[in-house]
Scaffold this motif. Sequence first.
Motif, PDB file in Angstrom:
ATOM      1  N   ILE A  61     191.632  72.732  -6.433  1.00 50.80           N
ATOM      2  CA  ILE A  61     192.953  73.284  -6.760  1.00 50.80           C
ATOM      3  C   ILE A  61     193.192  74.553  -5.958  1.00 50.80           C
ATOM      4  N   ARG A  62     192.172  75.396  -5.863  1.00 53.29           N
ATOM      5  CA  ARG A  62     192.287  76.629  -5.072  1.00 53.29           C
ATOM      6  C   ARG A  62     192.613  76.288  -3.620  1.00 53.29           C
ATOM      7  N   GLU A  63     191.914  75.302  -3.053  1.00 55.69           N
ATOM      8  CA  GLU A  63     192.155  74.898  -1.669  1.00 55.69           C
ATOM      9  C   GLU A  63     193.555  74.319  -1.498  1.00 55.69           C
ATOM     10  N   LEU A  64     194.008  73.522  -2.465  1.00 52.70           N
ATOM     11  CA  LEU A  64     195.351  72.954  -2.383  1.00 52.70           C
ATOM     12  C   LEU A  64     196.429  74.028  -2.468  1.00 52.70           C
ATOM     13  N   ARG A  65     196.115  75.118  -3.133  1.00 51.93           N
ATOM     14  CA  ARG A  65     197.055  76.233  -3.240  1.00 51.93           C
ATOM     15  C   ARG A  65     196.909  77.196  -2.069  1.00 51.93           C
ATOM     16  N   ASP A  66     196.060  76.793  -1.098  1.00 50.99           N
ATOM     17  CA  ASP A  66     195.833  77.569   0.128  1.00 50.99           C
ATOM     18  C   ASP A  66     195.379  78.993  -0.197  1.00 50.99           C
ATOM     19  N   MET A  67     194.408  79.057  -1.109  1.00 55.23           N
ATOM     20  CA  MET A  67     193.883  80.340  -1.551  1.00 55.23           C
ATOM     21  C   MET A  67     192.406  80.420  -1.190  1.00 55.23           C
ATOM     22  N   LYS A  68     191.993  81.537  -0.669  1.00 52.03           N
ATOM     23  CA  LYS A  68     190.593  81.749  -0.329  1.00 52.03           C
ATOM     24  C   LYS A  68     189.851  82.232  -1.572  1.00 52.03           C
ATOM     25  N   GLN A  69     188.531  82.074  -1.538  1.00 52.14           N
ATOM     26  CA  GLN A  69     187.714  82.543  -2.669  1.00 52.14           C
ATOM     27  C   GLN A  69     187.915  84.040  -2.880  1.00 52.14           C
ATOM     28  N   GLU A  70     188.042  84.782  -1.791  1.00 53.82           N
ATOM     29  CA  GLU A  70     188.222  86.232  -1.897  1.00 53.82           C
ATOM     30  C   GLU A  70     189.495  86.580  -2.659  1.00 53.82           C
ATOM     31  N   ALA A  71     190.577  85.831  -2.397  1.00 53.02           N
ATOM     32  CA  ALA A  71     191.845  86.099  -3.071  1.00 53.02           C
ATOM     33  C   ALA A  71     191.738  85.803  -4.565  1.00 53.02           C
ATOM     34  N   LEU A  72     191.095  84.696  -4.900  1.00 53.14           N
ATOM     35  CA  LEU A  72     190.903  84.354  -6.314  1.00 53.14           C
ATOM     36  C   LEU A  72     190.015  85.397  -6.985  1.00 53.14           C
ATOM     37  N   ALA A  73     188.973  85.809  -6.298  1.00 57.59           N
ATOM     38  CA  ALA A  73     188.072  86.827  -6.851  1.00 57.59           C
ATOM     39  C   ALA A  73     188.822  88.126  -7.116  1.00 57.59           C
ATOM     40  N   GLN A  74     189.666  88.512  -6.172  1.00 57.09           N
ATOM     41  CA  GLN A  74     190.436  89.742  -6.339  1.00 57.09           C
ATOM     42  C   GLN A  74     191.399  89.623  -7.515  1.00 57.09           C
TER      43      GLN A  74
END
Length: 135
Positions: free
Chosen positions: A17-30
Amino acid sequence: MSTLTKPNHIGRKISRIRELRDMKQEALAQALGISQQTISAIENSESVEEERLIEVAKALGVTVEAIKNFSEEAAINYFNTFNESPNNYFGLNHCTFNPLDKLMETVEENKKLYERLLQSEKDKIEYLEKLLQQK
């Protein structure tokens, strides 16, 4: 057994889901106020505690149920429905108006505004000339 074959691997679902939303792990972590390594650990976990799952879902902009029920096949089917529309060209919906007509309308509006401004300036000059002649 790989994570791809386990249907209830919550971490993998979060990752997709994170990848489909074009989000990096760093952005989710932040967004969660945690480290990127913690996100990596979550995505490698088969299960995630409910409280953490709620936080992750909120950060991803989805519901907890969406994460729990996520499947690659459903996601592919969802995106394929966009290509089945008869008015859809290259993944974009067909315009219901002619963009050049809209551009020309804008040009005409700008022309009218310019003419009004020009008339206003002429009126101002005329008024100032009258003031000078009175002195």
